[in-house]
Scaffold this active site. Sequence first.
Site, PDB file in Angstrom:
ATOM      1  N   GLU A 139       0.839  -1.090   0.075  1.00 29.73           N
ATOM      2  CA  GLU A 139       0.137  -0.092   0.091  1.00 29.73           C
ATOM      3  C   GLU A 139       0.827   1.448  -0.035  1.00 29.73           C
ATOM      4  O   GLU A 139       0.412   2.410  -0.562  1.00 29.73           O
ATOM      5  CB  GLU A 139      -0.953  -0.114   1.134  1.00 29.73           C
ATOM      6  CG  GLU A 139      -1.806   0.900   1.042  1.00 29.73           C
ATOM      7  CD  GLU A 139      -1.612   2.229   1.821  1.00 29.73           C
ATOM      8  OE1 GLU A 139      -1.956   3.338   1.699  1.00 29.73           O
ATOM      9  OE2 GLU A 139      -0.634   2.094   2.600  1.00 29.73           O
ATOM     10  N   LEU A 148     -10.713  -1.794  11.609  1.00 26.54           N
ATOM     11  CA  LEU A 148     -10.407  -2.619  12.763  1.00 26.54           C
ATOM     12  C   LEU A 148      -9.357  -3.826  12.529  1.00 26.54           C
ATOM     13  O   LEU A 148      -8.763  -3.959  13.421  1.00 26.54           O
ATOM     14  CB  LEU A 148     -11.807  -2.638  13.597  1.00 26.54           C
ATOM     15  CG  LEU A 148     -11.588  -3.265  14.914  1.00 26.54           C
ATOM     16  CD1 LEU A 148     -10.664  -2.414  15.837  1.00 26.54           C
ATOM     17  CD2 LEU A 148     -12.844  -3.889  15.648  1.00 26.54           C
ATOM     18  N   GLN A 197      -6.082  -2.503  12.283  1.00 26.43           N
ATOM     19  CA  GLN A 197      -5.511  -1.958  13.523  1.00 26.43           C
ATOM     20  C   GLN A 197      -5.163  -2.977  14.549  1.00 26.43           C
ATOM     21  O   GLN A 197      -4.021  -3.089  15.243  1.00 26.43           O
ATOM     22  CB  GLN A 197      -6.446  -0.829  13.859  1.00 26.43           C
ATOM     23  CG  GLN A 197      -6.840   0.209  13.186  1.00 26.43           C
ATOM     24  CD  GLN A 197      -5.673   1.018  12.890  1.00 26.43           C
ATOM     25  OE1 GLN A 197      -4.658   1.213  13.793  1.00 26.43           O
ATOM     26  NE2 GLN A 197      -5.710   1.571  11.767  1.00 26.43           N
ATOM     27  N   HIS A 226      -4.011  -2.057   2.859  1.00 31.83           N
ATOM     28  CA  HIS A 226      -3.622  -1.649   4.041  1.00 31.83           C
ATOM     29  C   HIS A 226      -3.399  -2.521   4.880  1.00 31.83           C
ATOM     30  O   HIS A 226      -2.089  -2.872   5.510  1.00 31.83           O
ATOM     31  CB  HIS A 226      -4.600  -0.445   4.617  1.00 31.83           C
ATOM     32  CG  HIS A 226      -3.663   0.662   5.215  1.00 31.83           C
ATOM     33  ND1 HIS A 226      -3.213   0.468   6.670  1.00 31.83           N
ATOM     34  CD2 HIS A 226      -3.302   1.769   4.645  1.00 31.83           C
ATOM     35  CE1 HIS A 226      -3.022   1.538   7.165  1.00 31.83           C
ATOM     36  NE2 HIS A 226      -2.760   2.364   5.816  1.00 31.83           N
TER      37      HIS A 226
END
Length: 345
Positions: free
Chosen positions: A10, A284, A287, A313
Amino acid sequence: MIEIDGSAGEGGGQILRTSLALSMCTGQSFSLTKIRAGRAKPGLMRQHLTCVNAAKEVCGAEVSGAELSSQSLTFVPGQVRAGDYHFNVGTAGSCTLVLQTVWPALLMAHAPSRVKLGGGTHNPMAPPFHFLERSYAPLLKKLGANAELTLRRLGFYPAGGGEIEVTIWPAKDALQPFDLNDRGARVEGYAECFAPALPRSVARRELEQLGTALGWSGDQLREAPTRQHEGPGNALLATLVYDNLSEVFTEFGEKGVSSEKVARDLAHEVRAYQMSSAALGPNLADQWALPLALAVWMRQREASFTCAQLTDHAKTNFDVIERFLPVKFSTAPSEGGWSVITRPV
């Protein structure tokens, strides 16, 4: 010295932040080149530089290349130190990304730390404060890492000026990985509109449109209170609370974009998640990977989760984590999304 290509996958700032976080946690040095090479403004922007300087302060690192627009960086970490810290981006750049950079290291310290951060609290392409408070921090607590987050002042682009205070308790000996494959029963759903220094009609229109799209009404639609001198800015949030987790979705208003479009875009995100049976939403899932990997590494026990979408990502983040930790992410399509297993190797 771990050598990392910042243009891989990314190619964004997450490569830098994950590298900084895990360098501090593991004591491994790294060299990062081609930082954000494919972006319109490549290299370190002010919020990225604040992340580097914050990490340097937390562990007493030796750093070279820590300059605005720099596309290469070398980071040699020292010992992580608990303490009272104050980090200010100095612009409307996201201070929540700075927090996420130092958070993993400070939970590995031997005493509590208090962190005060200034900058943007609600930014596009960054986790808003309420996402961290309601989605991310409760999962960390289940992992064994407790933190208390307080929003002192909202900060939006372009004015910034937001302020967050966080207390992070040590958790190195308490981290315990767990599976998160089911979101559990639905508890509640509600929407909030933050629109400081804007006409109240903006918030009302966004909430009414969102309520119509999602079938929400009454106390599910809330005009959030704001403080004096906050804004101008606009963030429309939808919070979905389940037995096992909460998800927060956000859309931002901006000049030239109608309230109705902001609401429609947010409704689309919420419906896409509701149509999936997976536990985590796409942001989420991204993360969650780093703290879960730390727990898997420390306890030498695998853990799994499901997510509605596996973004580029997230895949890039998995790759960077595997460079620093002896863990492996295995992914496979599953009913309603993706299954991700994190194993020690």
